[in-house]
Each structure stands twice: as C-alpha cells, then as structure tokens.
Design an enzyme around this catalytic site. Structure first.
Site, mmCIF file in Angstrom:
data_model
loop_
_atom_site.group_PDB
_atom_site.id
_atom_site.type_symbol
_atom_site.label_atom_id
_atom_site.label_comp_id
_atom_site.label_asym_id
_atom_site.label_seq_id
_atom_site.Cartn_x
_atom_site.Cartn_y
_atom_site.Cartn_z
ATOM 1 N N HIS A 66 -2.663 -0.880 -3.260
ATOM 2 C CA HIS A 66 -3.814 -0.002 -3.005
ATOM 3 C C HIS A 66 -3.645 1.294 -3.793
ATOM 4 O O HIS A 66 -2.683 2.030 -3.583
ATOM 5 C CB HIS A 66 -3.907 0.355 -1.515
ATOM 6 C CG HIS A 66 -4.244 -0.804 -0.652
ATOM 7 N ND1 HIS A 66 -4.031 -0.808 0.707
ATOM 8 C CD2 HIS A 66 -4.786 -2.021 -0.933
ATOM 9 C CE1 HIS A 66 -4.428 -1.961 1.222
ATOM 10 N NE2 HIS A 66 -4.879 -2.709 0.241
ATOM 11 N N ASP A 112 -4.291 -5.192 5.870
ATOM 12 C CA ASP A 112 -4.751 -5.934 4.691
ATOM 13 C C ASP A 112 -3.685 -6.949 4.289
ATOM 14 O O ASP A 112 -2.506 -6.627 4.221
ATOM 15 C CB ASP A 112 -5.025 -4.969 3.533
ATOM 16 C CG ASP A 112 -5.727 -5.647 2.360
ATOM 17 O OD1 ASP A 112 -6.353 -6.695 2.571
ATOM 18 O OD2 ASP A 112 -5.644 -5.110 1.236
ATOM 19 N N MET A 132 -0.079 0.816 5.323
ATOM 20 C CA MET A 132 -0.780 1.019 6.582
ATOM 21 C C MET A 132 -1.862 -0.038 6.770
ATOM 22 O O MET A 132 -2.427 -0.533 5.799
ATOM 23 C CB MET A 132 -1.413 2.412 6.579
ATOM 24 C CG MET A 132 -1.986 2.805 7.925
ATOM 25 S SD MET A 132 -2.894 4.335 7.805
ATOM 26 C CE MET A 132 -3.386 4.536 9.510
ATOM 27 N N SER A 163 0.854 -1.194 0.000
ATOM 28 C CA SER A 163 0.000 0.000 0.000
ATOM 29 C C SER A 163 0.887 1.239 0.000
ATOM 30 O O SER A 163 1.678 1.419 -0.924
ATOM 31 C CB SER A 163 -0.945 -0.043 1.210
ATOM 32 O OG SER A 163 -1.820 1.048 1.197
ATOM 33 N N THR A 164 0.822 2.069 1.044
ATOM 34 C CA THR A 164 1.616 3.300 1.085
ATOM 35 C C THR A 164 3.105 2.984 0.941
ATOM 36 O O THR A 164 3.631 2.152 1.673
ATOM 37 C CB THR A 164 1.384 4.045 2.418
ATOM 38 O OG1 THR A 164 -0.020 4.104 2.661
ATOM 39 C CG2 THR A 164 1.963 5.437 2.376
#
Length: 352
Positions: A198, A294, A291, A171-172
């Site tokens: 993401h 998931d 973050m 993600s991030t």
C-alpha cells in the site's frame, strides 16, 4: 484514555503551525512540543518523551534522514515522515522507511504545502496508528540488518517441478519487511514474485529501484502487459491494481485502475484473487505487516482454488499485526514465522 503525545519537527514555522493545528483537532492527540531542526528534535525527544514524532525530510542543520537514524539508535520511537512527492522526495521517503520510520504522509504540493488540509485526516490517522506500532520490531530489525543480506542458496533438480508463483501483500512497515525478504532470495528462484505494498502514486518506483539495488533478484515496478519472468519481483504501482493473467502458457501483468477495494488501490485482495484463477501453478502467498485486513479475502480464494501455501508474519516482528492477524483468525494460514525466516520458507516451498 491517555492522549497520544506528539512532537512536531519541521523547519518552516508556517508548516509547524499547520501540523500542530491539524493534530490538535483530534481529541486523542496532544502536541507536546515542536522543533525546527534535527538537532533540536533529538534534544526534545529526550526531554519530552513523546509517543510519536512527525518529521520533515528536508531540514537544515540536521536533515530528517540523519535525525531519524540517530533517533532509532538512541531513542527508538514511532516516526511519521512528511515528504514531498518529487523524485528526490520519494527516494528520501523510501530511505526513511528503511531507517525505521513507521509511515509517511506526502505533502500535496511540495516542501511548503499551503493545501496540507487535503491530507489532514490521513495525518491524524497515521499518527494514531503509529502510536500503536511495534517499535521493538523496528529497533530489533536495525540490529539484525547486516544479516539481511545472507542469501539462501538453491540446490535442486527442476526438471519435474510444477510451475510456481509467489505473491506478497503488505502495508504499514512493509518497505523494511520487503527488504528483509527480497534481499535474501536467490537470483535463480524458479518463480515470479508479485507484490502489493500500500503506497500512493509516485513512491513505488523509488521503492522498487532501492530494493533492486540491494537484491540478487531483479525488482521493478510492474508494467501493464509485460510477461512475467522467474527471478523477478514486480511491485504494483501506487494508485493502480495489479493482476496476473495466464495466456498461451505464460503469465502477464495487468495494471489497471478499477475502483479501490476497501479503500485500497493497489489492493492485496485484487492481486491474490487474480492469482487464484491460475490453474497450472502452485502458489505461495505471504501476508506481512500492515493495518486492517486487506488480503484475507484473497487468501480465502487462493485456498479454495487449491495448491496454495500461505505464510503469515509473526506478531513479534510485525510493525502492525493487523493484516497477518486477520488472515490467521480466518484460518487461511499454513505457517506463522518471524520476518527473518520468511525468505527461507518461500525458497523452501518454491524448491519443494
């Protein structure tokens, strides 16, 4: 608790005011200054020492990308980009992620977005998250960027190997992490590579194209119903879940829009759970910077299904350690390694 100090950079006075007003609604944020262009932004970063910078991509005098590049060299700190969803805007955003931006917020309707209020909560949340990001990992990664292209050689007799599949969730901080990993993988790697990053709709195609241009393996946005090939990485399209189905001895991608899982679509859990149902494959799963948690439920399912090796990114290199930490705490990880060693571990497990 001390407030997060933010510098807002945008060439439009209207947009600067909107962004300042939105951020000021959060009791955890203090806007310490604004800048109209990149040159002014670099001066104010030195002067005001903010915790986070919001940076517009399209600006006169010195654009957002050039500003970001110089900032990461002279004064590395967390940057959240504001970008338009045009094709060019998406390409610039992906480039910004590679240069070291922690995250981005897509303006709902172009450069001057009168409806920016639609992303107000997202902007506040991403600024607060960015303030906790591991910028040392980003600036260290910049120094090692040239080494990223040292590809791993494969030497192996594949006659008696079981079929393999690789799956990656991030993600991030993910676009930079994916570049570090995918550019090192050998062209003839004997597995398809499935990826959930993401990202909203409109940006994953640019990400896939950029990674494809830098990698020996092929990298593309996944398409519904396509047959998966070894030596190709498939990225879940923004706004869609990616699953893998097995039929008649081959694997196909399923791209669909069932409801988001824990706020995410694409969801790492959804991809990993679909891969856990593959019976004739050895699975190599990787969880990297991001973050939240998931991927942890999906990793649990993969481990329960057997024949799975799980690699988590080390805290030292993760921009945000949330997703790897959750997986490690759930005891579903076999190996924790820094980002620069992940490609090597994937290749080792695929060849093994």
């Amino acid at each position: 608790m001390s407030k997060v100090k933010v510098l807002v950079v945008d060439d439009s006075a209207f947009m600067r005011k909107l962004i300042v007003d939105f951020l000021s609604e959060s009791p955890q944020i203090e806007v310490v200054g604004t800048a109209r262009n990149g040159k002014e932004a670099l001066e104010k970063v030195s002067l005001l020492n903010p915790d986070v910078v919001t940076l517009d991509v399209e600006m006169p005098i010195m654009n957002g990308l050039e500003t970001l590049k110089q900032m990461m060299t002279k004064h590395p700190l967390p940057v959240v980009m504001l970008s338009s969803t045009t094709t060019e805007g998406a390409e610039n955003t992906i480039t910004a992620m590679q240069y070291g931006a922690v995250d981005f917020v897509a303006k709902p309707s172009g450069v001057i977005s009168l409806d920016l209020y639609k992303v107000k909560e997202e902007l506040i949340n991403k600024v607060l998250l960015a303030s906790r990001a591991n910028v040392r990992a980003i600036s260290k990664d910049n120094a090692g960027e040239m080494r990223a292209n040292q590809r791993i050689k494969t030497v192996c007799d594949r006659k008696h190997q079981r079929k393999k599949i690789v799956c990656i969730g991030t993600s991030t901080g993910g676009p930079r992490a994916l570049q570090q990993v995918l550019t090192k993988l050998p062209e003839n790697i004997a597995a398809p590579i499935m990826i959930v990053q993401h990202m909203p709709k409109g940006f994953t195609k640019s990400l896939a194209q950029r990674l494809d241009s830098l990698s020996s393996i092929a990298v593309k946005e996944a398409e519904d119903g396509e047959t998966l090939q070894n030596g190709t990485a498939y990225i879940a399209p923004g706004g869609f879940h990616l699953l893998v189905h097995e039929a008649k001895g081959s694997l196909t991608a399923c791209v669909e829009q069932s409801p988001p899982r824990n706020g995410h679509r694409p969801s790492v859990d959804v991809l990993f759970e679909s891969i856990s149902a593959l019976t004739d494959y050895e699975k190599i799963a990787v969880i990297m910077t991001g973050m939240g948690s998931d991927g942890t439920m999906g990793l649990r399912r993969l481990k329960e299904s057997g024949n799975t090796k799980v690699i988590a990114e080390d805290e030292k290199t993760a921009v945000v350690f949330g997703m790897p930490r959750a997986a490690i705490q759930a005891n579903v990880v076999d190996m924790v390694v820094p980002l620069e060693q992940i490609a090597e571990m994937i290749a080792k497990y695929v060849e093994g």
